[in-house]
Design a protein around this motif. Structure first.
Motif, PDB file in Angstrom:
ATOM      1  N   LEU A 163       0.829  -1.207   0.000  1.00 29.88           N
ATOM      2  CA  LEU A 163       0.000   0.000   0.000  1.00 29.88           C
ATOM      3  C   LEU A 163       0.862   1.254   0.000  1.00 29.88           C
ATOM      4  CD1 LEU A 163      -2.779  -0.529   2.660  1.00 29.88           C
ATOM      5  CD2 LEU A 163      -3.099  -0.027   0.230  1.00 29.88           C
ATOM      6  N   HIS A 164       1.882   1.230   0.842  1.00 29.33           N
ATOM      7  CA  HIS A 164       2.749   2.396   0.938  1.00 29.33           C
ATOM      8  C   HIS A 164       3.452   2.642  -0.397  1.00 29.33           C
ATOM      9  CE1 HIS A 164       6.384   4.574   2.872  1.00 29.33           C
ATOM     10  NE2 HIS A 164       5.425   5.430   2.629  1.00 29.33           N
ATOM     11  N   LEU A 165       3.916   1.561  -1.004  1.00 32.90           N
ATOM     12  CA  LEU A 165       4.560   1.677  -2.316  1.00 32.90           C
ATOM     13  C   LEU A 165       3.576   2.246  -3.353  1.00 32.90           C
ATOM     14  CD1 LEU A 165       6.870   1.083  -4.294  1.00 32.90           C
ATOM     15  CD2 LEU A 165       6.023  -1.274  -4.443  1.00 32.90           C
ATOM     16  N   ALA A 166       2.354   1.723  -3.345  1.00 36.58           N
ATOM     17  CA  ALA A 166       1.337   2.228  -4.274  1.00 36.58           C
ATOM     18  C   ALA A 166       1.066   3.710  -4.020  1.00 36.58           C
ATOM     19  CB  ALA A 166       0.050   1.423  -4.147  1.00 36.58           C
ATOM     20  N   ALA A 167       1.062   4.090  -2.751  1.00 32.97           N
ATOM     21  CA  ALA A 167       0.802   5.485  -2.390  1.00 32.97           C
ATOM     22  C   ALA A 167       1.916   6.409  -2.876  1.00 32.97           C
ATOM     23  CB  ALA A 167       0.633   5.610  -0.874  1.00 32.97           C
TER      24      ALA A 167
ATOM     25  N   LEU B 177       0.468   6.710 -13.519  1.00 31.01           N
ATOM     26  CA  LEU B 177       0.904   6.377 -12.159  1.00 31.01           C
ATOM     27  C   LEU B 177      -0.270   5.833 -11.335  1.00 31.01           C
ATOM     28  CD1 LEU B 177       3.364   9.295 -11.293  1.00 31.01           C
ATOM     29  CD2 LEU B 177       3.872   7.064 -12.286  1.00 31.01           C
ATOM     30  N   TYR B 178      -1.476   6.377 -11.549  1.00 34.20           N
ATOM     31  CA  TYR B 178      -2.655   5.797 -10.899  1.00 34.20           C
ATOM     32  C   TYR B 178      -2.797   4.326 -11.315  1.00 34.20           C
ATOM     33  CZ  TYR B 178      -4.458  10.660 -10.265  1.00 34.20           C
ATOM     34  OH  TYR B 178      -4.643  11.979  -9.941  1.00 34.20           O
ATOM     35  N   ALA B 179      -2.585   4.063 -12.610  1.00 28.48           N
ATOM     36  CA  ALA B 179      -2.758   2.696 -13.119  1.00 28.48           C
ATOM     37  C   ALA B 179      -1.735   1.751 -12.480  1.00 28.48           C
ATOM     38  CB  ALA B 179      -2.640   2.687 -14.645  1.00 28.48           C
ATOM     39  N   LEU B 184      -0.524  -2.365  -8.193  1.00 32.68           N
ATOM     40  CA  LEU B 184       0.192  -2.744  -6.965  1.00 32.68           C
ATOM     41  C   LEU B 184      -0.771  -3.035  -5.813  1.00 32.68           C
ATOM     42  CD1 LEU B 184       3.093  -0.128  -7.128  1.00 32.68           C
ATOM     43  CD2 LEU B 184       3.264  -2.588  -7.614  1.00 32.68           C
ATOM     44  N   VAL B 185      -1.793  -2.200  -5.680  1.00 31.30           N
ATOM     45  CA  VAL B 185      -2.756  -2.388  -4.597  1.00 31.30           C
ATOM     46  C   VAL B 185      -3.553  -3.673  -4.809  1.00 31.30           C
ATOM     47  CG1 VAL B 185      -4.947  -1.507  -3.713  1.00 31.30           C
ATOM     48  CG2 VAL B 185      -2.979  -0.017  -3.821  1.00 31.30           C
ATOM     49  N   GLN B 186      -3.989  -3.875  -6.026  1.00 31.02           N
ATOM     50  CA  GLN B 186      -4.802  -5.067  -6.292  1.00 31.02           C
ATOM     51  C   GLN B 186      -3.995  -6.345  -6.124  1.00 31.02           C
ATOM     52  OE1 GLN B 186      -7.926  -5.244  -8.997  1.00 31.02           O
ATOM     53  NE2 GLN B 186      -7.980  -3.054  -9.459  1.00 31.02           N
ATOM     54  N   SER B 187      -2.705  -6.288  -6.453  1.00 26.60           N
ATOM     55  CA  SER B 187      -1.889  -7.498  -6.309  1.00 26.60           C
ATOM     56  C   SER B 187      -1.678  -7.843  -4.835  1.00 26.60           C
ATOM     57  CB  SER B 187      -0.561  -7.343  -7.031  1.00 26.60           C
ATOM     58  OG  SER B 187       0.283  -6.490  -6.295  1.00 26.60           O
ATOM     59  N   SER B 188      -1.898  -6.873  -3.943  1.00 28.06           N
ATOM     60  CA  SER B 188      -1.803  -7.205  -2.519  1.00 28.06           C
ATOM     61  C   SER B 188      -3.180  -7.526  -1.946  1.00 28.06           C
ATOM     62  CB  SER B 188      -1.137  -6.060  -1.749  1.00 28.06           C
ATOM     63  OG  SER B 188      -2.069  -5.041  -1.501  1.00 28.06           O
ATOM     64  N   LEU B 190      -6.084  -5.792  -2.141  1.00 27.31           N
ATOM     65  CA  LEU B 190      -6.955  -4.708  -1.700  1.00 27.31           C
ATOM     66  C   LEU B 190      -7.566  -4.023  -2.918  1.00 27.31           C
ATOM     67  CD1 LEU B 190      -4.563  -3.434   1.054  1.00 27.31           C
ATOM     68  CD2 LEU B 190      -6.948  -4.019   1.473  1.00 27.31           C
ATOM     69  N   PRO B 191      -8.752  -3.417  -2.766  1.00 27.22           N
ATOM     70  CA  PRO B 191      -9.379  -2.760  -3.910  1.00 27.22           C
ATOM     71  C   PRO B 191      -8.760  -1.379  -4.172  1.00 27.22           C
ATOM     72  CG  PRO B 191     -10.774  -2.508  -1.996  1.00 27.22           C
ATOM     73  CD  PRO B 191      -9.593  -3.342  -1.558  1.00 27.22           C
ATOM     74  N   PHE B 192      -8.811  -0.947  -5.430  1.00 27.46           N
ATOM     75  CA  PHE B 192      -8.286   0.361  -5.823  1.00 27.46           C
ATOM     76  C   PHE B 192      -8.937   1.483  -5.010  1.00 27.46           C
ATOM     77  CE2 PHE B 192      -8.417   3.979  -8.994  1.00 27.46           C
ATOM     78  CZ  PHE B 192      -7.083   4.313  -8.854  1.00 27.46           C
ATOM     79  N   GLU B 193     -10.191   1.266  -4.600  1.00 28.72           N
ATOM     80  CA  GLU B 193     -10.941   2.288  -3.849  1.00 28.72           C
ATOM     81  C   GLU B 193     -10.153   2.858  -2.673  1.00 28.72           C
ATOM     82  OE1 GLU B 193     -13.359   1.154  -6.643  1.00 28.72           O
ATOM     83  OE2 GLU B 193     -12.554  -0.349  -5.271  1.00 28.72           O
ATOM     84  N   VAL B 194      -9.324   2.029  -2.035  1.00 29.57           N
ATOM     85  CA  VAL B 194      -8.616   2.527  -0.843  1.00 29.57           C
ATOM     86  C   VAL B 194      -7.672   3.678  -1.181  1.00 29.57           C
ATOM     87  CG1 VAL B 194      -8.790   0.302   0.343  1.00 29.57           C
ATOM     88  CG2 VAL B 194      -6.684   0.865  -0.904  1.00 29.57           C
ATOM     89  N   LEU B 195      -7.288   3.801  -2.464  1.00 28.02           N
ATOM     90  CA  LEU B 195      -6.370   4.880  -2.860  1.00 28.02           C
ATOM     91  C   LEU B 195      -7.088   6.177  -3.215  1.00 28.02           C
ATOM     92  CD1 LEU B 195      -3.762   3.075  -5.140  1.00 28.02           C
ATOM     93  CD2 LEU B 195      -3.329   4.086  -2.903  1.00 28.02           C
ATOM     94  N   ARG B 196      -8.400   6.115  -3.404  1.00 30.25           N
ATOM     95  CA  ARG B 196      -9.116   7.286  -3.939  1.00 30.25           C
ATOM     96  C   ARG B 196      -8.992   8.532  -3.050  1.00 30.25           C
ATOM     97  NH1 ARG B 196     -13.316   4.165  -7.019  1.00 30.25           N
ATOM     98  NH2 ARG B 196     -12.350   4.112  -9.095  1.00 30.25           N
ATOM     99  N   PRO B 197      -9.185   8.412  -1.713  1.00 30.93           N
ATOM    100  CA  PRO B 197      -9.041   9.628  -0.894  1.00 30.93           C
ATOM    101  C   PRO B 197      -7.650  10.255  -1.023  1.00 30.93           C
ATOM    102  CG  PRO B 197     -10.101   7.878   0.379  1.00 30.93           C
ATOM    103  CD  PRO B 197      -9.629   7.245  -0.903  1.00 30.93           C
ATOM    104  N   LEU B 198      -6.636   9.421  -1.146  1.00 32.15           N
ATOM    105  CA  LEU B 198      -5.266   9.921  -1.308  1.00 32.15           C
ATOM    106  C   LEU B 198      -5.104  10.659  -2.638  1.00 32.15           C
ATOM    107  CD1 LEU B 198      -2.278   9.890  -0.326  1.00 32.15           C
ATOM    108  CD2 LEU B 198      -2.007   7.770  -1.626  1.00 32.15           C
ATOM    109  N   ILE B 199      -5.661  10.083  -3.688  1.00 37.94           N
ATOM    110  CA  ILE B 199      -5.548  10.686  -5.020  1.00 37.94           C
ATOM    111  C   ILE B 199      -6.269  12.029  -5.072  1.00 37.94           C
ATOM    112  CG2 ILE B 199      -6.447  10.394  -7.378  1.00 37.94           C
ATOM    113  CD1 ILE B 199      -5.552   7.426  -7.152  1.00 37.94           C
ATOM    114  N   VAL B 200      -7.461  12.070  -4.497  1.00 40.68           N
ATOM    115  CA  VAL B 200      -8.240  13.312  -4.500  1.00 40.68           C
ATOM    116  C   VAL B 200      -7.528  14.379  -3.656  1.00 40.68           C
ATOM    117  CG1 VAL B 200     -10.414  14.342  -3.705  1.00 40.68           C
ATOM    118  CG2 VAL B 200     -10.443  12.190  -4.977  1.00 40.68           C
ATOM    119  N   GLU B 201      -6.998  13.984  -2.503  1.00 39.52           N
ATOM    120  CA  GLU B 201      -6.322  14.941  -1.640  1.00 39.52           C
ATOM    121  C   GLU B 201      -5.038  15.465  -2.301  1.00 39.52           C
ATOM    122  OE1 GLU B 201      -7.166  16.479   1.000  1.00 39.52           O
ATOM    123  OE2 GLU B 201      -5.275  17.265   1.756  1.00 39.52           O
ATOM    124  N   THR B 202      -4.322  14.594  -2.999  1.00 43.52           N
ATOM    125  CA  THR B 202      -3.089  15.015  -3.671  1.00 43.52           C
ATOM    126  C   THR B 202      -3.388  16.102  -4.706  1.00 43.52           C
ATOM    127  OG1 THR B 202      -2.182  12.798  -3.345  1.00 43.52           O
ATOM    128  CG2 THR B 202      -1.100  14.180  -4.992  1.00 43.52           C
TER     129      THR B 202
END
Lengths: 254, 254
Positions: A163-167, B177-179, B184-188, B190-202
């Motif tokens: 997750l951290h890497l993805a972030a 980079l989102y892709a 990376l997230v999906q391979s661990s 977890l769903p991509f959704e967990v990254l959305r708040p980070l992407i929007v905040e960035t």
């Protein structure tokens, strides 16, 4: 029963976390920074007492939260303090095995977000990833996490590393591309503001489309003539040229 | 007096532009695609008649807008049609000198935005960059542009090229980079959704901070131990490893 905490660290994560703890009714007994000026500044901005002297930290808090840089983490965790309390770090890339034996009840509270002190944000929307040394500690950490935010996920250290890497890709690297774009736009005499609607829309699109489906631009169209022109335009910026080539190639082959 | 237009192209830009023209009261007389299926599909979704036969295009529109790929542009501009009308292309990287002599009144209407057909957006917030062959054509293009959007800038071809290049970094590369992060997230698990708040905040942070001031993460902290761990995690993805190294180095030296 009131929940109490001590926050070790006064950086970006610590600042937002302290604010979130206070907002959710946790009593933050004290903040710690090894730097006097940082400790004083944090006390002023949060209203919570602070210290730069480890021995002044209270020993009776429920939670000790270590929100410091990875390199400082081992130093602060090595300090013996409150062996019966729950000790949590907030680092994405550090496993829970990092805790010393004199902190048997420990865990991780990793907020997946980018924090800058001066930019307010709604902590409740930050996804929190938790891990703990035992089932009963996990229950306590989960309770604390749900006081702070709406989405709490249990994840092990390996998942958190990914997750951290993805972030880093989705946030830190993205922000650097903004910085490069900023430089390019300003060098052509236009303000960075003209890029803002594009940046916001690019982030907003992936609420509707997967990033793969949202991809646009010359690389995905394999438009060699535009790619060549862009590389020429970047001839004064060899580092950006390399980034341009590498990412374009990655897009074309995705 | 009613303004009329013909739109050549039925891709992402053409689709959003057609919608914006219709919304702002411009009568779009006809759409053109060289592909029958695309022409039919565009007519269905826009309600505007379409053709894939160049000779069916009306010759009496005020504006002919060519929103096609850079590689298709010379072919469609070579067609002789409506020599007294204003002919505009929408390409970021192509100069206004690209128009043939039989289109003396010409210009550029470049929308600085990422368009995907299936993602609605508010065209009024799209910055438009215009250029024209003469002062009187510029006045007409400016009038049209202000019907469509709130921010209209005059800019020459060289500035537009730099803008387009900056947009590739701030949008196309960011999306890639989102892709990568998605993968990376999906391979661990977890769903991509967990990254959305980070992407929007960035993306949201740079409304408050310059990208340089908003930079966070291991590279700007020069945290070598995290960088090394991340490169190891990417050992199965040599292309991503290279991107990681190159951008981290660029951040550290920025």
């Amino acid at each position: 029963m009131e929940t109490t905490a001590v926050v070790v660290g006064t950086g970006n994560v610590a600042t937002h976390l302290t604010r979130a703890l206070l907002n959710s009714g946790v009593r933050v007994l004290m903040l710690y920074s090894r730097t006097k000026a940082h400790a004083e500044e944090a006390a002023l901005s949060s209203g919570v007492p602070s210290t730069y002297n480890w021995r002044e930290l209270p020993a009776d808090a429920d939670f000790y939260i270590y929100a410091v840089s990875d390199s400082a983490l081992s130093t602060v965790l090595a300090q013996e303090l409150a062996p019966a309390a729950i000790h949590l770090h907030t680092a994405g890339s550090i496993g829970s095995e990092f805790f010393p034996q004199h902190k048997p009840r420990h865990g991780v509270l990793y907020p997946l977000q980018t924090f800058s002190k001066s930019k307010p944000l709604d902590f409740r929307s930050v996804p929190l990833f938790i891990e703990a040394s035992s089932a009963d500690v996990l229950a306590e950490v989960n309770r604390l996490a749900l006081m702070l935010a709406d989405k709490v996920y249990e994840s092990d250290s390996q998942q958190r590393r990914h997750l951290h890497l993805a972030a880093v890709f989705a946030c830190n690297f993205v922000n650097h591309l903004y910085a490069i774009a900023d430089e390019l736009v300003q060098s052509s005499g236009l303000p960075f503001e003209v890029l803002r609607p594009l940046i916001v829309e690019t982030a907003s699109k992936i609420e509707f489309l997967s990033p793969r489906d949202a991809q646009t631009g010359p690389a995905v169209r394999r438009d060699e003539s535009v790619l060549q022109k862009h590389l020429e335009l970047l001839s004064d910026h060899p580092a950006y040229q390399k980034i341009y080539e590498l990412i374009s190639r990655s897009i074309s082959g995705f």
